[in-house]
Design an enzyme around this catalytic site. Structure first.
Site: not given
Ligand code: NAD
Length: 502
Positions: A149, A176, A226, A281
């Protein structure tokens, strides 16, 4: 209220299923849209669309693909104000910050405008008598991307322009929580002349992501999000024989040496720790001043700045940072603050009591600053992903480096110093993917590659730049010999190129 569907075969389409998710304005807490969550059957149909479009797109000359990218870049620039407003309304970040992330995404499109050059192969003449060798890169096929997000424009743009320029077709599953911008950008991409089916957007949750991970026609998967989810994506995707890159969570340390320019370091820490409400991140969430005197100076300069942060909705042009993304995120962050206090850290600035008139339902939290944090505390170990900076005091430089190297995450880090020798040693020794020297958020430009180490990245490739080109292509090597009158007769032994009879 708007219902947000998908983008397939060059146009917006409504979802067929009943499952929905709510989209909120984080500044008010009001629901502003409903997003449809795709079923496995819908995802399967979308993958088929992408697969059918791939052979023609893969055979399109790279120079023609680049022409689409040039037009796409122009359209993104023309629409940047509209996109930034749409992004801030769903994410909550300030307008300048939203424009900044779109601009960083545009840089990736600019990078792939040079795709004919990037895909140039290698050629070795005369590897044996009358024998030449070529190596080329071909598209992998259908690539799927799942994004978080916190950068609804930039992170998807890290992925699909590179993938599509390389000749793949792409299915994006954005977050989403803020799905409008990825869909609007998909429209602009098609306005630029992208053939239908090459880029598709499917909204959904775990069901949609699992369908992409299991689909036999998906060749590669990019993920950003994440660590827990990224590790799952990596395991399931690779178990299904796919190439996977999963960029994950972080805990980024900034070391402040006694010789640092303290005003520069404090300004850098304010932006890197509290910009975008700490939901980056590459946010600095741990400051490591070296020596007690450095720590005292840091806290003295930092405290009034954190106290005077202007926390306000994106509609306020003077806002330094907006709300966090959701009620759950706000509760999670407040939970960590309580844990930090209970563990004995000193909460120097407490942002929990912030009240904004007219925005009582918003997910706002003022900047928070902890001193005397130790490495066994949950606020140090875990990614809080909010406007909370922890100061961990180090006695010496070696202790600071050991601390960083012992942390499970390895995305970014920075050192503030005037000493080149220390900076050089730091760059060499830290087990971290991206390192800044007097630069707090060392996000590489688009023609370099972005990625962390340790549990911040699963997979072998970083994203965008040449690593992105490698991830999105397969290497193919051809060895040729043409009838020339030179005859060696049959060769039965396996000899090296230089070990020839000629
Ligand atoms: P998230 O992991 O909750 O969601 C990321 C994506 O995964 C979303 O599209 C979500 O719909 C999907 N998702 C969620 N649960 C799932 C499941 N159980 N199975 C399959 N898909 C699933 O992350 P978030 O809260 O949207 O974003 C924040 C996180 O992203 C932080 O941990 C941040 O550090 C990380 N991030 C990392 C980078 C990087 O380049 N390393 C960059 C941006 C964000």
């Amino acid at each position: 209220m708007t219902t947000i569907g998908h983008f397939v075969s060059g146009k917006r389409v409504d979802g067929k299923g009943e499952r929905m998710s709510q989209v909120f304005n984080p500044a008010t807490g009001e629901q502003i849209a409903t997003v449809q969550l795709a079923s496995k059957a819908e995802v399967n149909a979308i993958v088929k669309v992408a697969w059918e479009a791939q052979s023609a797109w893969g055979a399109t000359p790279p120079a023609k693909r680049a022409q689409v990218m040039f037009r796409f870049r122009d359209l993104l620039n023309q629409h940047i104000d509209e996109l930034a407003k749409m992004l801030s309304a769903e994410h909550g970040k300030t307008i300048p910050d939203a424009k900044g992330e779109i601009a960083r995404g545009i840089e990736v499109v600019e990078f792939v405008c040079g795709i004919p050059q990037l895909l140039k192969g290698e050629y070795s003449e005369q590897v044996a008598s009358g024998v030449d060798t070529f190596a080329i890169r071909q598209p992998v096929g259908v690539v799927a991307g799942t994004t978080p997000f916190n950068f609804p424009a930039m992170v998807p743009l890290w992925m699909y322009p590179v993938s599509i320029a390389c000749g793949n077709t792409f299915v994006l599953k954005p977050s989403e929580r803020d799905p409008s911008v990825p869909l609007r950008i998909a429209e602009l991409f098609h306005e630029a002349g992208l053939p239908a089916g090459v880029f598709n957007v499917v909204n959904g949750d775990k069901e949609a992501v699992d369908a992409l991970l299991d689909h036999p026609l998906v060749d590669a998967v990019s993920f950003v999000g994440s660590t827990a989810i990224g590790q799952y994506i990596y395991s399931r995707g690779t178990a299904n024989g796919k190439r996977v890159q999963a960029l994950c969570g972080a805990k980024n340390h900034m070391v402040i040496m006694p010789d640092a320019d303290m005003d520069q370091a404090v300004d850098a820490l304010m932006g890197a720790g509290y910009g975008s409400a700490g939901e980056r991140c590459m946010a600095i969430s741990v400051a490591v001043p070296v020596g007690a005197e450095t720590a005292d100076r840091l806290i003295a300069k930092l405290t009034p700045k954190v106290q005077s942060l202007n926390v306000a909705p994106y509609t306020d042009p003077n806002s330094d940072m907006g709300p966090v993304i959701s009620r759950e995120a706000l509760d999670r962050i407040k939970g960590y603050i309580a844990e930090g206090e209970a563990a004995g850290a000193k909460l120097v600035v407490d942002g929990r009591n912030l009240k904004l008139q007219g925005y009582e339902g918003g997910y706002f939290l003022g900047g928070c600053l902890f001193d005397n944090v130790t490495t066994d505390m949950s606020i140090y170990k875990n990614e809080i992903f909010g406007p909370v900076v922890s100061v961990v005091r180090a006695k010496g430089y070696a202790e600071a480096v050991d601390m960083i190297n012992s942390h499970e995450y390895g995305n970014g880090t920075a050192i503030f110093t005037r000493d080149g020798d220390t900076a050089r040693d730091f760059f060499s020794r830290v087990k971290i993917g991206m390192v800044g020297v007097n630069v707090p958020i060392p996000v590489p430009v688009a023609y370099h590659s972005f990625g962390g180490w340790k549990r911040s990245l699963f997979g072998d490739h970083h994203i965008h730049g040449m690593e992105g080109v490698r991830f999105n292509t397969r290497l193919k090597t051809m060895t040729t010999r043409w009838p020339s009158g030179i005859r060696e007769g049959a060769v039965f032994n396996f000899h090296s190129g230089s070990d020839t009879k000629a």
